[in-house]
Design an enzyme around this catalytic site. Structure first.
Site, PDB file in Angstrom:
ATOM      1  N   HIS A  93       0.837  -1.203   0.000  1.00 37.16           N
ATOM      2  CA  HIS A  93       0.000   0.000   0.000  1.00 37.16           C
ATOM      3  C   HIS A  93       0.872   1.254   0.000  1.00 37.16           C
ATOM      4  O   HIS A  93       0.681   2.164  -0.813  1.00 37.16           O
ATOM      5  CB  HIS A  93      -0.919  -0.025   1.230  1.00 37.16           C
ATOM      6  CG  HIS A  93      -1.778   1.176   1.384  1.00 37.16           C
ATOM      7  ND1 HIS A  93      -3.118   1.161   1.116  1.00 37.16           N
ATOM      8  CD2 HIS A  93      -1.495   2.433   1.797  1.00 37.16           C
ATOM      9  CE1 HIS A  93      -3.625   2.365   1.348  1.00 37.16           C
ATOM     10  NE2 HIS A  93      -2.654   3.154   1.770  1.00 37.16           N
ATOM     11  N   GLU A  94       1.846   1.285   0.894  1.00 35.08           N
ATOM     12  CA  GLU A  94       2.722   2.459   0.989  1.00 35.08           C
ATOM     13  C   GLU A  94       3.621   2.587  -0.245  1.00 35.08           C
ATOM     14  O   GLU A  94       3.909   3.702  -0.689  1.00 35.08           O
ATOM     15  CB  GLU A  94       3.561   2.401   2.261  1.00 35.08           C
ATOM     16  CG  GLU A  94       2.758   2.352   3.545  1.00 35.08           C
ATOM     17  CD  GLU A  94       1.713   3.448   3.680  1.00 35.08           C
ATOM     18  OE1 GLU A  94       1.956   4.567   3.192  1.00 35.08           O
ATOM     19  OE2 GLU A  94       0.649   3.188   4.260  1.00 35.08           O
ATOM     20  N   HIS A 131       1.782   4.432  -2.970  1.00 34.68           N
ATOM     21  CA  HIS A 131       1.914   5.881  -2.793  1.00 34.68           C
ATOM     22  C   HIS A 131       3.280   6.349  -3.306  1.00 34.68           C
ATOM     23  O   HIS A 131       3.378   7.331  -4.037  1.00 34.68           O
ATOM     24  CB  HIS A 131       1.803   6.262  -1.312  1.00 34.68           C
ATOM     25  CG  HIS A 131       0.444   6.135  -0.728  1.00 34.68           C
ATOM     26  ND1 HIS A 131      -0.652   6.818  -1.191  1.00 34.68           N
ATOM     27  CD2 HIS A 131      -0.003   5.402   0.324  1.00 34.68           C
ATOM     28  CE1 HIS A 131      -1.710   6.518  -0.457  1.00 34.68           C
ATOM     29  NE2 HIS A 131      -1.337   5.657   0.465  1.00 34.68           N
TER      30      HIS A 131
END
Length: 158
Positions: free
Chosen positions: A67-68, A71
């Protein structure tokens, strides 16, 4: 697992899942409780919640890392890196990251009631967690005026 092992793991996931290197800093943060991780847009660093690692283990933390990294890579490519952007949602689904982290057992404790409202006329009681301006509200049964009391203990359950 320590920060050095996490750094190597994040670099490995970045290369295998995204096909791009992760060249910034990854570290654990023991204070993160309401989120699984953070991506910093200025420094491009990633922090992962140590509590998530202890509570749910390797598989869940891998989803948080993905998820990170979504980003991270989208931000560096100058594409939509925010949660609401379609680029982010599509990439997250492709790599198998999680949209939300699992809730911690301690984070979902019910808060005790702090305020008791009492109708002056019919004596009906209402319990609230937040303070209420009694001048703006009336009793739901008889439309009478309310009086507010601060509680020290949790009221009896219904």
């Amino acid at each position: 697992m320590d920060d050095l092992e996490l750094q190597k793991w994040v670099e490995h996931i970045s290369l295998t899942s995204f096909g791009r290197p992760f060249v910034h800093q990854a570290r654990f943060n023991r204070r993160l409780r309401s989120t699984g991780g953070r991506y910093f847009t200025k420094s491009h660093d990633i922090e992962i919640s140590w509590v998530q690692w202890e509570s749910f283990g390797r598989d869940e933390v891998e989803k948080i890392i993905k998820h990170e990294l979504c980003h991270y890579h989208l931000h560096l490519l100058k594409r939509g890196y925010r949660h609401r952007d379609q680029d982010f949602k599509t990439l997250l689904q492709q790599v198998g990251g999680s949209r939300f982290c699992l809730s911690l057992p301690t984070a979902s404790k019910p808060q005790p009631y702090r305020y008791r409202l009492e109708c002056v006329d019919c004596k009906t009681e209402y319990y609230r967690k937040r303070k209420l301006d009694v001048r703006k509200y009336a009793c739901g049964k008889c439309r009478g005026k309310l009086k507010s009391y601060t509680l020290d203990l949790q009221p009896p359950s219904y």
